[in-house]
Design a protein around this motif. Structure first.
Motif, PDB file in Angstrom:
ATOM      1  N   ARG A  73      42.194 -44.890 103.049  1.00  0.00           N
ATOM      2  CA  ARG A  73      42.059 -43.477 103.064  1.00  0.00           C
ATOM      3  C   ARG A  73      42.312 -43.050 101.773  1.00  0.00           C
ATOM      4  O   ARG A  73      41.581 -42.223 101.051  1.00  0.00           O
ATOM      5  N   LYS A 109      30.475 -45.172 112.482  1.00  0.00           N
ATOM      6  CA  LYS A 109      31.609 -44.898 113.454  1.00  0.00           C
ATOM      7  C   LYS A 109      31.741 -46.102 114.402  1.00  0.00           C
ATOM      8  O   LYS A 109      31.262 -46.721 114.958  1.00  0.00           O
ATOM      9  N   HIS A 148      36.283 -44.418 112.402  1.00  0.00           N
ATOM     10  CA  HIS A 148      36.405 -43.293 113.066  1.00  0.00           C
ATOM     11  C   HIS A 148      37.550 -42.566 112.407  1.00  0.00           C
ATOM     12  O   HIS A 148      37.644 -41.198 112.482  1.00  0.00           O
ATOM     13  N   SER A 149      38.779 -43.181 112.148  1.00  0.00           N
ATOM     14  CA  SER A 149      39.909 -42.637 111.618  1.00  0.00           C
ATOM     15  C   SER A 149      39.697 -42.066 110.259  1.00  0.00           C
ATOM     16  O   SER A 149      40.029 -40.854 110.036  1.00  0.00           O
ATOM     17  N   ILE A 192      36.772 -40.772 109.374  1.00  0.00           N
ATOM     18  CA  ILE A 192      36.155 -39.867 109.177  1.00  0.00           C
ATOM     19  C   ILE A 192      36.779 -38.385 109.629  1.00  0.00           C
ATOM     20  O   ILE A 192      36.789 -37.447 109.083  1.00  0.00           O
ATOM     21  N   GLN A 193      37.914 -38.736 110.492  1.00  0.00           N
ATOM     22  CA  GLN A 193      38.681 -37.588 110.754  1.00  0.00           C
ATOM     23  C   GLN A 193      39.610 -37.035 109.469  1.00  0.00           C
ATOM     24  O   GLN A 193      39.821 -35.952 109.418  1.00  0.00           O
ATOM     25  N   GLU A 194      40.342 -38.100 108.949  1.00  0.00           N
ATOM     26  CA  GLU A 194      41.145 -38.039 107.688  1.00  0.00           C
ATOM     27  C   GLU A 194      40.195 -37.212 106.786  1.00  0.00           C
ATOM     28  O   GLU A 194      40.709 -36.212 106.005  1.00  0.00           O
ATOM     29  N   ARG A 218      37.532 -35.442 106.931  1.00  0.00           N
ATOM     30  CA  ARG A 218      37.062 -33.828 107.302  1.00  0.00           C
ATOM     31  C   ARG A 218      38.008 -33.142 107.035  1.00  0.00           C
ATOM     32  O   ARG A 218      37.908 -31.651 106.697  1.00  0.00           O
ATOM     33  N   LYS A 219      39.423 -33.641 107.287  1.00  0.00           N
ATOM     34  CA  LYS A 219      40.407 -32.446 107.408  1.00  0.00           C
ATOM     35  C   LYS A 219      40.618 -32.069 105.770  1.00  0.00           C
ATOM     36  O   LYS A 219      41.182 -31.002 105.620  1.00  0.00           O
ATOM     37  N   ALA A 258      28.837 -38.683 110.183  1.00  0.00           N
ATOM     38  CA  ALA A 258      29.126 -40.134 110.926  1.00  0.00           C
ATOM     39  C   ALA A 258      27.917 -40.688 111.456  1.00  0.00           C
ATOM     40  O   ALA A 258      27.096 -40.188 112.126  1.00  0.00           O
TER      41      ALA A 258
END
Length: 517
Positions: free
Chosen positions: A367, A386, A391-392, A394-396, A398-399, A406
């Motif tokens: 990350r 993905k 997966h994780s 992508i979320q981190e 995007r925040k 994805a």
């Protein structure tokens, strides 16, 4: 009464010749010499003159209509007590054919041609039905259970899908199932096999069966009909034997270089398709002569070395292939960074490799590494598959406001590499002649035989996405179009101003110094 008798006699006569039967039930079907040739060999098969037939032809030529719709119904019209096993790579596909075949048996024209063939009253399923006198039709997907499904006529129509076309594993599975599953269910007194497929690899089912025949005197002896899309001399001679058949409404004389089916596929349309696919796919799909191309898909000789000042790029992406965790037993996490630019010499939009990373990283380190790289290169889009820790990630990201796409991998890795090879083969992918960039090229060149494929996956995802979104030219005259439609509305974006990269090298890694708007 005499008129009716003569009419019925004429209708029954149409069931004798396969091409007449096809025209009676499918009057819309465009008959060309290649179809008359196939019909002739089906008649030999029915008569027992041959018992093993292979048909290798390009896609969308009508071979499935003839082999998977017309042949089973015609065969069981002549032999209503026979058993038919009909297979393809997917059960759903062959079930669709089974429904059409079953419905053909209820057609009034069919009933007049073959009055002795009737469906059993309880035959409602599309994948399994019977005739009133004990004949059977069974459909099966490749690899599916065929216990208890004996056959006098066995049909294999495309044993592998396009998604698995270049997957060695998929072709290994097809061959193993052919021997241990399909072949052992044949009726010992009388049996015939038809294999129809578009060639993909030298070791596909057709290739392995022909190799068996060559090496083993006791192996099956196959009759092979191999017709390339653009005819060679042998193919033209074969079709000319059937070119004057009365079923052909527009007869022609074939020569080397002609289209194999000029009414259905004019030469200009074949060339349009060929110009959009790789040479590997051309050899397989349209010449029916697959090659291994030096054992690789992304050949080193296709990469272009960039010399002189770095080009001004209009768009930057980063592409990630992530691993599950930090472990010596697991794959690496990999990233490649790309710039898109218009090359004035060719007037084509090209991609250049700007940076690459391959490390075993736990998720916190991955990350942080991704965030630092984003701040350094400021990519317009970040592509993350993905899977695994992706997966994780992508979320981190995007925040933190990173423009993420994805990516969902489709098909086998080999098929994705083949898609990615098109712009590469066209000469529109560049790299700097540095140690780290050469390592990326080497990594791709050994796929699928290398110990790791992380960087190759990252390269493939990037090139496929750039091509899909019309950022990258590949053989066509297509130009960069910021308004081009895309599958995902989230991938629409504005073109950023041109900028150049002032490059300096630190060790083996290329660094970006300054961007100029």
């Amino acid at each position: 009464m005499i008129k009716e008798y003569l009419r019925r006699k004429a209708v029954r006569a149409k069931g004798e010749k396969f091409i007449d039967y096809v025209q009676a039930l499918w009057p819309w079907f465009i008959v060309e010499a290649v179809h008359v040739m196939i019909a002739d060999y089906f008649e030999m098969l029915l008569a027992g003159e041959i018992d093993r037939l292979m048909i290798n032809m390009p896609p969308r030529t009508g071979k499935s209509v003839m082999t998977s719709e017309a042949l089973p119904a015609w065969w069981i019209g002549h032999f209503p007590t026979d058993k038919i096993l009909h297979t393809s790579y997917a059960l759903g596909l062959v079930e669709k054919f089974g429904r059409k075949i079953r419905n053909s048996l209820a057609d009034p024209t069919y009933q007049e041609m073959f009055p002795g063939t009737r469906l059993a009253k309880d035959s409602k399923a599309s994948a399994q039905w019977a005739t009133a006198v004990g004949g059977e039709y069974n459909a099966a997907g490749l690899g599916g259970g065929v216990a208890g499904k004996g056959w006098n006529l066995g049909i294999i129509d495309d044993p592998t899908s396009e998604q698995d076309a270049f997957s060695k594993t998929a072709h290994d599975n097809a061959f193993e199932w052919y021997g241990a599953g399909f072949y052992t269910r044949r009726q010992p007194d009388r049996n015939a096999v038809v294999v129809t497929q578009t060639r993909w690899r030298t070791d596909d089912l057709t290739g392995r069966l022909l190799e068996e025949e060559r090496k083993d005197e006791g192996a099956d002896k196959w009759t092979l009909l191999k017709i390339p899309a653009i005819l060679d001399e042998e193919g033209a001679d074969m079709l000319n034997e059937y070119a004057n058949h009365p079923a052909i409404k527009v007869p022609c004389r074939y020569r080397e270089g002609d289209s194999f089916a000029p009414q259905r596929w004019p030469l200009v349309e074949i060339n349009r398709t060929i110009n959009q696919i790789s040479r590997k796919a051309q050899a397989s799909l349209y010449r029916q002569s697959p090659t291994e191309e030096e054992g690789s898909i992304l050949l080193r000789k296709w990469w272009q070395v960039w010399e002189g000042e770095p080009p001004k790029v209009e768009f930057v992406i980063q592409s990630y292939d992530t691993a599950f965790e930090e472990s010596e037993r697991n794959d690496f996490s990999a990233r490649t960074t790309w710039g898109v630019f218009k090359y004035e010499k060719t007037n084509q939009y090209c991609a250049i490799l700007l940076e690459a990373m391959e490390k075993r990283l736990n998720f916190p380190d991955l990350r942080q590494n991704a965030w630092e790289s984003y701040q350094q290169y400021k990519p317009d889009r970040v592509i993350v598959e993905k899977k695994a820790s992706g997966h994780s990630l992508i979320q981190e990201l995007r925040k933190r406001g990173v423009p993420i796409t994805a990516s969902q991998a489709r098909g086998s890795k080999e098929s994705r590499m083949d898609t990615a090879s098109v712009p590469l083969e066209a000469g529109n992918v560049y790299y700097f002649d540095t140690r780290w960039a050469n390592a990326v090229v080497d990594h791709c060149a050994v796929f699928p035989n290398g110990p790791h494929d992380d960087l190759a996956d990252s390269v493939a995802h990037a090139l496929i996405w750039l091509r899909k979104t019309f950022h990258l030219d590949a053989r066509s005259d297509r130009r960069f179009d910021k308004d081009a439609p895309e599958d995902d509305a989230n991938e629409r974006f504005a073109v950023t101003p041109q900028r150049s990269y002032a490059v300096r090298r630190t060790g083996t890694r290329m660094r970006i110094g300054e961007r100029h708007g």
